[in-house]
Design a protein around this motif. Structure first.
Motif, PDB file in Angstrom:
ATOM      1  N   GLY A   1      19.739  35.933  28.089  1.00  0.00           N
ATOM      2  CA  GLY A   1      21.185  36.046  27.660  1.00  0.00           C
ATOM      3  C   GLY A   1      21.620  35.175  26.436  1.00  0.00           C
ATOM      4  O   GLY A   1      22.363  35.894  25.831  1.00  0.00           O
ATOM      5  N   LEU A   2      21.390  34.210  26.426  1.00  0.00           N
ATOM      6  CA  LEU A   2      21.887  33.191  25.013  1.00  0.00           C
ATOM      7  C   LEU A   2      21.502  33.778  23.907  1.00  0.00           C
ATOM      8  O   LEU A   2      22.406  34.163  22.895  1.00  0.00           O
ATOM      9  N   THR A   3      20.197  34.309  23.675  1.00  0.00           N
ATOM     10  CA  THR A   3      19.749  34.894  22.380  1.00  0.00           C
ATOM     11  C   THR A   3      20.440  36.190  22.158  1.00  0.00           C
ATOM     12  O   THR A   3      20.437  36.552  21.041  1.00  0.00           O
ATOM     13  N   SER A   4      20.436  36.983  23.242  1.00  0.00           N
ATOM     14  CA  SER A   4      21.027  38.083  22.994  1.00  0.00           C
ATOM     15  C   SER A   4      22.448  38.222  22.676  1.00  0.00           C
ATOM     16  O   SER A   4      23.030  39.002  21.969  1.00  0.00           O
ATOM     17  N   PHE A   5      23.107  37.024  23.218  1.00  0.00           N
ATOM     18  CA  PHE A   5      24.439  36.902  22.652  1.00  0.00           C
ATOM     19  C   PHE A   5      24.497  36.698  21.311  1.00  0.00           C
ATOM     20  O   PHE A   5      25.579  36.969  20.521  1.00  0.00           O
ATOM     21  N   TYR A   6      23.744  35.814  20.836  1.00  0.00           N
ATOM     22  CA  TYR A   6      23.813  35.812  19.056  1.00  0.00           C
ATOM     23  C   TYR A   6      23.297  36.800  18.345  1.00  0.00           C
ATOM     24  O   TYR A   6      23.657  37.135  17.297  1.00  0.00           O
ATOM     25  N   ALA A   7      21.982  37.438  18.955  1.00  0.00           N
ATOM     26  CA  ALA A   7      21.345  38.367  18.161  1.00  0.00           C
ATOM     27  C   ALA A   7      22.068  39.674  18.131  1.00  0.00           C
ATOM     28  O   ALA A   7      22.017  40.489  17.212  1.00  0.00           O
ATOM     29  N   MET A   8      22.555  40.102  19.243  1.00  0.00           N
ATOM     30  CA  MET A   8      23.076  41.169  19.534  1.00  0.00           C
ATOM     31  C   MET A   8      22.159  42.676  19.571  1.00  0.00           C
ATOM     32  O   MET A   8      21.043  42.158  19.228  1.00  0.00           O
ATOM     33  N   GLU A   9      22.576  43.766  19.829  1.00  0.00           N
ATOM     34  CA  GLU A   9      21.465  44.978  20.033  1.00  0.00           C
ATOM     35  C   GLU A   9      20.862  44.977  18.459  1.00  0.00           C
ATOM     36  O   GLU A   9      21.302  44.932  17.438  1.00  0.00           O
ATOM     37  N   LYS A  10      19.469  45.070  18.500  1.00  0.00           N
ATOM     38  CA  LYS A  10      18.372  45.440  17.460  1.00  0.00           C
ATOM     39  C   LYS A  10      18.084  44.229  16.740  1.00  0.00           C
ATOM     40  O   LYS A  10      17.514  44.103  15.883  1.00  0.00           O
ATOM     41  N   GLY A  11      18.835  42.947  17.238  1.00  0.00           N
ATOM     42  CA  GLY A  11      18.580  41.781  16.461  1.00  0.00           C
ATOM     43  C   GLY A  11      17.154  41.303  16.784  1.00  0.00           C
ATOM     44  O   GLY A  11      16.474  41.611  17.931  1.00  0.00           O
ATOM     45  N   LEU A  12      16.382  40.576  15.738  1.00  0.00           N
ATOM     46  CA  LEU A  12      15.209  39.932  15.901  1.00  0.00           C
ATOM     47  C   LEU A  12      15.045  38.473  15.501  1.00  0.00           C
ATOM     48  O   LEU A  12      15.796  38.246  14.642  1.00  0.00           O
TER      49      LEU A  12
END
Length: 279
Positions: free
Chosen positions: A264-275
């Protein structure tokens, strides 16, 4: 002796694991999207979180765990090593330090070490794995383990790339015109973490191939990667993570490259397609 390796939920690992005398515990942050609050535990769907963030017109935010949540985790075993997201990005490290004091008030015999990762995501995963390796069968010297982990933490580096800038725009960290222009032109922002744990924009690249080449150049320039372990966290971008992994293995003398899905948290910051890379 029994050991607990504790991370906050910026580490993209399962929330609870136990093997012999060593257990792993994740202490979740909270994610605030409009009037909705999400606990970043194993029940949270990153996909649902991102959908809610897209629908929400106002800025989203995060809240660190309470000191009591850390104290509870620290009280479970004889020895604890804890790693947190950078203290320059969150109050989680301070909460963990306070949790340590609470735990020691009630259990003064406990041994508790709290380390600021100066990073997030893959670097916490690498620190947790190194801790498990150093602990071994459980009879390791606590102070020596902590000292070696601090040295290892200082050797780690972080890099990441973003394609989606909605969260930055909503939080006022990027002007809408700039974010929309970058997105329409297919330009990716490439950033790394400073030694102090702050974010530094290192480069920009247009298109996927050039972005991954720029990341490899950044890795090569930041440290000697000989024998390094790499963790790539991806936000709904497994194909991109696989391509980047292949390039890293081809261009750098690393030992291994693992791929994990963002929680959740890393998705929150990276958003879609983020690495996000830890190495």
């Amino acid at each position: 002796m029994t050991w607990n390796i504790v991370c906050d939920s910026s580490a993209d690992l399962l929330t609870k694991q136990e093997e012999g005398c060593v257990r792993y515990t994740s202490v979740p942050l909270r994610l605030l999207v409009g009037a909705r609050e999400f606990l970043d535990d194993e029940r949270l769907s990153p996909t649902h979180l991102l959908e809610c963030m897209r629908e929400e017109k106002e800025a989203s935010s995060t809240a660190c765990p309470s000191p009591a949540a850390f104290a509870q985790a620290f009280s479970q075993t004889d020895c604890t090593v804890c790693f947190t997201i950078s203290s320059n990005l969150s109050g989680t490290y301070s909460a963990a330090v306070m949790g340590r004091e609470l735990a020691l008030e009630e259990h003064p015999e406990k041994k508790i070490c709290v380390i600021d990762s100066r990073s997030t995501a893959g670097c916490l995963v690498l620190l947790a794995r190194k801790a498990k390796e150093l602990i071994g069968t459980g009879d390791a010297d606590f102070e020596e383990v902590c000292a070696r982990l601090r040295i290892y933490q200082a050797s780690l580096r972080t890099a990441f790339t973003l394609e989606n800038f909605d969260n930055l725009i909503k939080n006022g960290r990027m002007r809408p015109l700039v974010g929309n222009l970058l997105h329409s032109l297919g330009i990716h922002v490439i950033a790394d973490a400073t030694a102090q744990g702050t974010i530094h924009v290192a480069d920009k690249a247009r298109g996927e191939a050039k972005t991954y080449q720029a990341i490899v150049r950044l890795m090569k320039a930041s440290k000697d990667c000989t024998g390094a372990d790499v963790v790539i966290s991806h936000c709904q971008n497994l194909p991109g993570a696989m391509k980047l992994k292949e390039l890293i293995l081809r261009e750098l003398p690393v030992r291994s490259v693992d791929i994990l899905g963002c929680r959740g948290l890393t998705s929150f910051y990276a958003m879609e397609k983020g690495l996000i890379l830890g190495y």
